[in-house]
Design an enzyme around this catalytic site. Structure first.
Site, PDB file in Angstrom:
ATOM      1  N   HIS A 151      -1.390   7.545   3.810  1.00 55.40           N
ATOM      2  CA  HIS A 151      -0.003   7.447   4.361  1.00 55.40           C
ATOM      3  C   HIS A 151       0.842   8.648   3.743  1.00 55.40           C
ATOM      4  CE1 HIS A 151      -1.048   3.633   5.530  1.00 55.40           C
ATOM      5  NE2 HIS A 151      -1.412   3.333   4.212  1.00 55.40           N
ATOM      6  N   ALA A 199       0.953  -1.175  -0.027  1.00 52.79           N
ATOM      7  CA  ALA A 199      -0.082   0.050  -0.099  1.00 52.79           C
ATOM      8  C   ALA A 199       0.855   1.280   0.026  1.00 52.79           C
ATOM      9  CB  ALA A 199      -0.999  -0.012   1.071  1.00 52.79           C
ATOM     10  N   ASN A 253       1.585  -2.807   8.643  1.00 53.97           N
ATOM     11  CA  ASN A 253       2.680  -3.536   7.689  1.00 53.97           C
ATOM     12  C   ASN A 253       3.198  -2.855   6.638  1.00 53.97           C
ATOM     13  OD1 ASN A 253       2.218  -6.349   8.806  1.00 53.97           O
ATOM     14  ND2 ASN A 253       0.056  -6.248   7.644  1.00 53.97           N
TER      15      ASN A 253
END
Length: 269
Positions: free
Chosen positions: A221, A123, A191
């Site tokens: 993020h 991601a 993760n």
């Protein structure tokens, strides 16, 4: 002609099923050989739409059937999935990257037997740039993650510290620390931060903040890197999959990784 790589998938949730469907549709040089899942009957039903019938077996039965396994399961199952493949000198694609930090023996198994643990981009954007910068000197890596509340509720860190986010009305910082600490407190959520730390300056020097935001509908993020070769920042907004803890792009990242294994042209590190 090269023999196709036999691919096993451990876990058939939103990510595992998407990868299975892509393999069934066709990825050059790869074929889906076997799947394991906690509920085998439900897994067989979910796979019933595939063109080619694939066996659903126990985790312990995967290794003889495949050259490579993709871990799409709860983090606690990583050793059970990975150890047989690593002992056989094979590759394990790990999505529960945080579990690697708690299972150092897996790295030693890979070294001893010629196996490999692969962590796909998942991601996060820009891991290639971080890996390249790490060949020089990285001075700092900072990451801020903002997630919808339903993607964080129930995380062990929140439970252990009596942090209730169910009814928050404003963004709330719920964690500040390192990816190593977050891997324990948020095993299903961060993760991506562990992957970033492994690509760069490690899980103890990477700085991490986690925010719960009731206004968010995507997992966001933001990363800032300072190094002797470049200064860069990057932001990605991931659409959640059917599992709110995981973005849709996670499965696509694995599919792209598989597609590059035998590709005549590979772009990126």
């Amino acid at each position: 002609m090269e023999t196709s790589l036999r691919i096993a998938i451990a876990g058939l949730g939103a990510v595992g099923l998407k990868i299975a469907q892509a393999l069934d549709a066709g990825i050059p040089g790869c074929e889906l050989a076997a799947v394991s899942a906690r509920d085998r009957a439900a897994a067989e039903q979910r796979l019933s739409g595939l063109r080619r019938k694939v066996p659903v077996v126990e985790i312990a039965a995967l290794e003889p059937l495949a050259d490579l396994v993709i871990e799409c399961a709860p983090a606690a199952l990583l050793p059970e999935i990975a150890e047989p493949f690593l002992r056989a000198g094979k590759t394990v694609v790990v999505l529960s990257a945080g579990a690697i930090l708690r299972q150092d023996h897996l790295l030693e198994l890979a070294r001893q037997h010629g196996g490999q643990i692969a962590v796909p981009t998942g991601a996060l954007i820009g891991l290639d740039a971080v890996v390249a910068a790490a060949e020089g000197t990285i001075h700092s890596v900072r990451m801020t993650t903002r997630k919808p509340v339903n993607g964080l509720v129930g995380a062990p860190y929140l439970v252990e510290n009596n942090i209730d986010i169910a009814d928050i009305k404003e963004p709330l910082r719920i964690f500040k620390g390192t990816p190593r600490e977050a891997a324990v407190g948020f095993p299903a959520n961060l993760n991506v931060a562990v992957a970033l730390s492994l690509a760069g300056i490690g899980p103890d020097r990477t700085e991490l903040e986690i925010w719960a935001d009731p206004a968010m509908t995507r997992n966001v993020h933001q990363v800032e890197v300072e190094s002797d070769s470049a200064r860069f920042s990057m932001t990605i907004e991931n659409v959640p999959s059917e599992n709110p803890k995981t973005g849709r792009i996670t499965a696509l990242s694995v599919i792209a990784w598989l597609r590059r294994l035998r590709a005549p042209l590979r772009v990126g590190t």
